[in-house]
Design a protein around this motif. Sequence first.
Motif, PDB file in Angstrom:
ATOM      1  N   VAL A   1      -5.511  -0.020  -8.930  1.00  8.86           N
ATOM      2  CA  VAL A   1      -5.145  -0.894  -7.830  1.00  8.86           C
ATOM      3  C   VAL A   1      -6.172  -2.009  -7.766  1.00  8.86           C
ATOM      4  CG1 VAL A   1      -4.777  -1.005  -5.343  1.00  8.86           C
ATOM      5  CG2 VAL A   1      -4.156   1.058  -6.610  1.00  8.86           C
ATOM      6  N   PRO A   2      -5.720  -3.249  -7.818  1.00 11.55           N
ATOM      7  CA  PRO A   2      -6.690  -4.354  -7.752  1.00 11.55           C
ATOM      8  C   PRO A   2      -7.337  -4.412  -6.372  1.00 11.55           C
ATOM      9  CG  PRO A   2      -4.445  -5.192  -7.657  1.00 11.55           C
ATOM     10  CD  PRO A   2      -4.352  -3.728  -7.931  1.00 11.55           C
ATOM     11  N   ALA A   3      -8.492  -4.982  -6.347  1.00 11.25           N
ATOM     12  CA  ALA A   3      -9.210  -5.125  -5.089  1.00 11.25           C
ATOM     13  C   ALA A   3      -8.395  -6.017  -4.160  1.00 11.25           C
ATOM     14  CB  ALA A   3     -10.588  -5.751  -5.330  1.00 11.25           C
TER      15      ALA A   3
ATOM     16  N   ALA B   1      -6.515  -4.974   7.334  1.00 11.56           N
ATOM     17  CA  ALA B   1      -7.872  -4.475   7.084  1.00 11.56           C
ATOM     18  C   ALA B   1      -7.937  -2.975   7.346  1.00 11.56           C
ATOM     19  CB  ALA B   1      -8.855  -5.220   7.989  1.00 11.56           C
ATOM     20  N   ARG B   2      -7.285  -2.484   8.405  1.00 11.11           N
ATOM     21  CA  ARG B   2      -7.277  -1.061   8.715  1.00 11.11           C
ATOM     22  C   ARG B   2      -6.567  -0.278   7.601  1.00 11.11           C
ATOM     23  NH1 ARG B   2      -4.214   0.196  13.836  1.00 11.11           N
ATOM     24  NH2 ARG B   2      -5.622  -1.385  14.618  1.00 11.11           N
ATOM     25  N   ASP B   3      -5.472  -0.814   7.094  1.00 12.44           N
ATOM     26  CA  ASP B   3      -4.745  -0.140   6.014  1.00 12.44           C
ATOM     27  C   ASP B   3      -5.591  -0.086   4.755  1.00 12.44           C
ATOM     28  OD1 ASP B   3      -2.342   1.014   4.873  1.00 12.44           O
ATOM     29  OD2 ASP B   3      -2.181  -0.853   3.743  1.00 12.44           O
ATOM     30  N   GLN B   4      -6.336  -1.109   4.465  1.00  9.64           N
ATOM     31  CA  GLN B   4      -7.182  -1.122   3.283  1.00  9.64           C
ATOM     32  C   GLN B   4      -8.323  -0.121   3.405  1.00  9.64           C
ATOM     33  OE1 GLN B   4      -6.473  -2.629   0.416  1.00  9.64           O
ATOM     34  NE2 GLN B   4      -4.583  -3.175   1.470  1.00  9.64           N
ATOM     35  N   GLN B   5      -8.828   0.070   4.618  1.00 13.35           N
ATOM     36  CA  GLN B   5      -9.909   1.036   4.818  1.00 13.35           C
ATOM     37  C   GLN B   5      -9.373   2.469   4.666  1.00 13.35           C
ATOM     38  OE1 GLN B   5     -11.522   0.154   8.646  1.00 13.35           O
ATOM     39  NE2 GLN B   5     -12.731  -1.577   7.918  1.00 13.35           N
ATOM     40  N   GLU B   6      -8.154   2.722   5.111  1.00 21.90           N
ATOM     41  CA  GLU B   6      -7.591   4.071   5.025  1.00 21.90           C
ATOM     42  C   GLU B   6      -7.237   4.462   3.608  1.00 21.90           C
ATOM     43  OE1 GLU B   6      -4.278   4.202   7.685  1.00 21.90           O
ATOM     44  OE2 GLU B   6      -5.528   4.059   9.465  1.00 21.90           O
ATOM     45  N   THR B   7      -6.904   3.515   2.751  1.00 20.66           N
ATOM     46  CA  THR B   7      -6.505   3.835   1.380  1.00 20.66           C
ATOM     47  C   THR B   7      -7.710   4.037   0.468  1.00 20.66           C
ATOM     48  OG1 THR B   7      -6.263   1.479   0.861  1.00 20.66           O
ATOM     49  CG2 THR B   7      -4.284   2.675   1.570  1.00 20.66           C
ATOM     50  N   ARG B   8      -8.866   3.716   0.912  1.00 19.29           N
ATOM     51  CA  ARG B   8     -10.047   3.893   0.061  1.00 19.29           C
ATOM     52  C   ARG B   8     -10.522   5.294   0.045  1.00 19.29           C
ATOM     53  NH1 ARG B   8     -13.436  -1.494   1.581  1.00 19.29           N
ATOM     54  NH2 ARG B   8     -11.826  -2.908   0.913  1.00 19.29           N
TER      55      ARG B   8
END
Length: 128
Positions: free
Chosen positions: A90-92, A121-128
């Motif tokens: 998954v690309p950054a 931003a919240r979705d990106q934090q949860e997928t990490r």
Amino acid sequence: MRGSLFTPRRLAIAGVSVLSLVLCLGLAWWQWQRFESATGSWQNLGYVLQWPLFGLFPAFLFWRLRRLRREHETAAPAAPAPAPAPAPRVPAPAPVVTRQDEPDDDPELAAYNRYLAQLYARDQQETR
């Protein structure tokens, strides 16, 4: 096909099929008598044709299930499943760009865009 020809399950299904056919043929005979009576109508004749079909339906289902089971049993065994492909990288995430140098004409649209940026931003934090 495996198993005995006369298993309790097969006998029960055959019994239900025969009982259904006898019952529905009786109802067809009753509708035929109604059709021939002085108060009979063409609707009664329609029922005369319809009831035997209802009576044959369980026998048809039994035949269809046996045929599908036989096809399933004689089907060639499935080929082994291929090895799973590696998970794609998954690309950054792209940085969130806000336009602070230009004033927004619509404050409601600006608030909605900020809300969407927070959700992203919240979705990106949860997928990490």
